[in-house]
Write a protein that holds these residues in place. Structure first.
Motif, PDB file in Angstrom:
ATOM      1  N   LEU A 178      -2.383  88.816 -40.553  1.00  0.00           N
ATOM      2  CA  LEU A 178      -2.668  88.185 -39.416  1.00  0.00           C
ATOM      3  C   LEU A 178      -3.716  89.001 -38.500  1.00  0.00           C
ATOM      4  CD1 LEU A 178      -1.538  86.076 -37.158  1.00  0.00           C
ATOM      5  CD2 LEU A 178      -0.230  87.864 -36.326  1.00  0.00           C
ATOM      6  N   CYS A 179      -3.561  90.323 -38.345  1.00  0.00           N
ATOM      7  CA  CYS A 179      -4.635  90.916 -37.567  1.00  0.00           C
ATOM      8  C   CYS A 179      -5.872  91.209 -38.366  1.00  0.00           C
ATOM      9  CB  CYS A 179      -3.903  92.178 -37.254  1.00  0.00           C
ATOM     10  SG  CYS A 179      -2.384  92.098 -36.405  1.00  0.00           S
ATOM     11  N   GLY A 180      -6.960  91.218 -37.174  1.00  0.00           N
ATOM     12  CA  GLY A 180      -8.176  91.711 -37.602  1.00  0.00           C
ATOM     13  C   GLY A 180      -8.919  90.540 -37.855  1.00  0.00           C
ATOM     14  N   TYR A 181      -8.640  89.549 -37.878  1.00  0.00           N
ATOM     15  CA  TYR A 181      -9.538  88.273 -38.438  1.00  0.00           C
ATOM     16  C   TYR A 181      -9.681  87.258 -37.048  1.00  0.00           C
ATOM     17  CZ  TYR A 181      -8.221  89.929 -42.819  1.00  0.00           C
ATOM     18  OH  TYR A 181      -7.927  90.738 -43.991  1.00  0.00           O
ATOM     19  N   ASN A 182     -10.712  86.424 -36.950  1.00  0.00           N
ATOM     20  CA  ASN A 182     -10.838  85.416 -36.364  1.00  0.00           C
ATOM     21  C   ASN A 182     -10.457  84.134 -36.705  1.00  0.00           C
ATOM     22  OD1 ASN A 182     -12.221  86.903 -34.348  1.00  0.00           O
ATOM     23  ND2 ASN A 182     -14.011  86.612 -35.051  1.00  0.00           N
TER      24      ASN A 182
ATOM     25  N   PHE B 230      -5.808  88.578 -33.241  1.00  0.00           N
ATOM     26  CA  PHE B 230      -4.723  89.545 -33.108  1.00  0.00           C
ATOM     27  C   PHE B 230      -5.062  90.712 -33.592  1.00  0.00           C
ATOM     28  CE2 PHE B 230      -3.127  85.166 -33.800  1.00  0.00           C
ATOM     29  CZ  PHE B 230      -2.206  84.891 -32.658  1.00  0.00           C
ATOM     30  N   GLU B 231      -4.851  91.672 -32.718  1.00  0.00           N
ATOM     31  CA  GLU B 231      -4.984  93.117 -33.230  1.00  0.00           C
ATOM     32  C   GLU B 231      -3.758  93.884 -33.470  1.00  0.00           C
ATOM     33  OE1 GLU B 231      -8.058  94.123 -34.069  1.00  0.00           O
ATOM     34  OE2 GLU B 231      -9.196  92.667 -32.948  1.00  0.00           O
ATOM     35  N   LYS B 232      -3.781  95.075 -34.289  1.00  0.00           N
ATOM     36  CA  LYS B 232      -2.548  95.574 -34.700  1.00  0.00           C
ATOM     37  C   LYS B 232      -1.872  96.474 -33.539  1.00  0.00           C
ATOM     38  CE  LYS B 232      -3.003  95.832 -39.432  1.00  0.00           C
ATOM     39  NZ  LYS B 232      -3.064  96.951 -40.549  1.00  0.00           N
ATOM     40  N   ASN B 233      -2.293  96.530 -32.331  1.00  0.00           N
ATOM     41  CA  ASN B 233      -1.906  97.227 -31.118  1.00  0.00           C
ATOM     42  C   ASN B 233      -1.247  96.228 -30.508  1.00  0.00           C
ATOM     43  OD1 ASN B 233      -3.978  95.750 -30.029  1.00  0.00           O
ATOM     44  ND2 ASN B 233      -5.112  97.583 -29.322  1.00  0.00           N
ATOM     45  N   GLY B 234      -0.935  94.861 -30.650  1.00  0.00           N
ATOM     46  CA  GLY B 234      -0.075  93.953 -29.964  1.00  0.00           C
ATOM     47  C   GLY B 234      -1.011  93.360 -28.921  1.00  0.00           C
ATOM     48  N   ARG B 235      -2.202  93.601 -28.931  1.00  0.00           N
ATOM     49  CA  ARG B 235      -3.186  92.727 -28.175  1.00  0.00           C
ATOM     50  C   ARG B 235      -3.980  91.618 -28.882  1.00  0.00           C
ATOM     51  NH1 ARG B 235      -1.950  93.235 -23.381  1.00  0.00           N
ATOM     52  NH2 ARG B 235      -4.237  92.699 -22.662  1.00  0.00           N
TER      53      ARG B 235
ATOM     54  N   ASP C 299       5.428  78.719 -33.236  1.00  0.00           N
ATOM     55  CA  ASP C 299       6.722  78.722 -33.961  1.00  0.00           C
ATOM     56  C   ASP C 299       6.165  78.306 -35.392  1.00  0.00           C
ATOM     57  OD1 ASP C 299       8.550  79.497 -31.946  1.00  0.00           O
ATOM     58  OD2 ASP C 299       8.209  77.532 -31.080  1.00  0.00           O
ATOM     59  N   ASN C 300       7.186  78.664 -36.226  1.00  0.00           N
ATOM     60  CA  ASN C 300       6.977  78.072 -37.512  1.00  0.00           C
ATOM     61  C   ASN C 300       5.845  78.678 -38.379  1.00  0.00           C
ATOM     62  OD1 ASN C 300       8.056  77.084 -40.181  1.00  0.00           O
ATOM     63  ND2 ASN C 300       7.089  74.946 -39.676  1.00  0.00           N
ATOM     64  N   VAL C 301       5.410  79.831 -37.994  1.00  0.00           N
ATOM     65  CA  VAL C 301       4.115  80.225 -38.422  1.00  0.00           C
ATOM     66  C   VAL C 301       3.911  80.749 -40.171  1.00  0.00           C
ATOM     67  CG1 VAL C 301       2.600  82.568 -38.092  1.00  0.00           C
ATOM     68  CG2 VAL C 301       3.964  81.441 -36.229  1.00  0.00           C
ATOM     69  N   TRP C 302       3.045  80.394 -40.579  1.00  0.00           N
ATOM     70  CA  TRP C 302       2.714  80.581 -41.816  1.00  0.00           C
ATOM     71  C   TRP C 302       1.203  81.368 -41.913  1.00  0.00           C
ATOM     72  CZ3 TRP C 302       5.467  79.480 -46.486  1.00  0.00           C
ATOM     73  CH2 TRP C 302       6.712  78.833 -46.322  1.00  0.00           C
ATOM     74  N   VAL C 303       1.071  82.685 -42.359  1.00  0.00           N
ATOM     75  CA  VAL C 303       0.057  83.401 -42.546  1.00  0.00           C
ATOM     76  C   VAL C 303      -0.379  83.450 -43.849  1.00  0.00           C
ATOM     77  CG1 VAL C 303      -1.372  85.434 -42.049  1.00  0.00           C
ATOM     78  CG2 VAL C 303       0.533  84.527 -40.462  1.00  0.00           C
ATOM     79  N   ARG C 304      -1.281  82.893 -44.299  1.00  0.00           N
ATOM     80  CA  ARG C 304      -1.918  82.957 -45.646  1.00  0.00           C
ATOM     81  C   ARG C 304      -3.371  83.496 -45.704  1.00  0.00           C
ATOM     82  NH1 ARG C 304       2.463  83.130 -45.703  1.00  0.00           N
ATOM     83  NH2 ARG C 304       4.045  81.708 -46.568  1.00  0.00           N
ATOM     84  N   ASP C 305      -3.872  83.673 -47.092  1.00  0.00           N
ATOM     85  CA  ASP C 305      -5.102  84.423 -47.115  1.00  0.00           C
ATOM     86  C   ASP C 305      -6.348  83.975 -46.470  1.00  0.00           C
ATOM     87  OD1 ASP C 305      -3.985  86.213 -49.214  1.00  0.00           O
ATOM     88  OD2 ASP C 305      -4.641  84.724 -50.730  1.00  0.00           O
ATOM     89  N   TYR C 306      -6.171  82.431 -46.265  1.00  0.00           N
ATOM     90  CA  TYR C 306      -7.400  81.942 -45.452  1.00  0.00           C
ATOM     91  C   TYR C 306      -6.843  80.828 -44.506  1.00  0.00           C
ATOM     92  CZ  TYR C 306     -10.231  84.252 -48.729  1.00  0.00           C
ATOM     93  OH  TYR C 306     -10.621  85.058 -49.385  1.00  0.00           O
TER      94      TYR C 306
END
Length: 139
Positions: free
Chosen positions: A38-42, A65-70, A117-124
């Motif tokens: 999730l983190c570090g991408y636009n 999304f950043e890993k520091n919760g911001r 809700d119902n989040v799916w994080v995939r490669d792209y």
């Protein structure tokens, strides 16, 4: 001839065991949401909209999304598809996983919280129900 039959059976067993181990990796790693995915991408979503006067426009919604919760939510409006940006709205938020990493809550300053809700994080892609609407963001 008997040796050939044993070789075929052995090859079949190795193939079956190999496929089951791939399924285990696929289920655990590919299907599970994570901060790393999730983190570090636009993540962006491009859609048609209308301005206050009813004129057609286009909007690009970008989430980061950043890993520091911001994180940051940016809306960029264009009068014509691919045209010059005439208005930008930026909202900063803090975020956290909810529902066993199947949802996100984005806590904004001065605006109501946003639920994803119902989040799916995939490669792209990143998909789910974003603030009540089914959306797929691309990376």
């Amino acid at each position: 001839m008997k040796t050939l039959n044993y070789a075929k059976i052995l090859l079949l067993m190795v193939t079956i065991l190999g496929m089951t181990s791939c399924d285990k990796y696929y289920d655990d790693e590919y299907l599970r949401n994570s901060d790393n995915k999730l983190c570090g991408y636009n993540w962006w979503y491009y859609y048609p909209t209308t301005e206050g006067g009813g004129r057609a426009a286009w909007c690009t919604l970008t989430l980061r999304f950043e890993k520091n919760g911001r994180g940051r939510e940016v809306y960029e409006y264009q009068r014509d598809q691919g045209g010059e940006i005439y208005k930008t709205i930026t909202n900063n938020f803090s975020w956290e996983w909810i529902n066993n990493m199947e949802g996100l809550v984005m806590i904004t300053d001065g605006v109501d919280n946003i639920y994803f809700d119902n989040v799916w994080v995939r490669d792209y892609y990143l998909s789910g129900v974003y603030d009540g609407e089914n959306i797929t963001f691309l990376r």
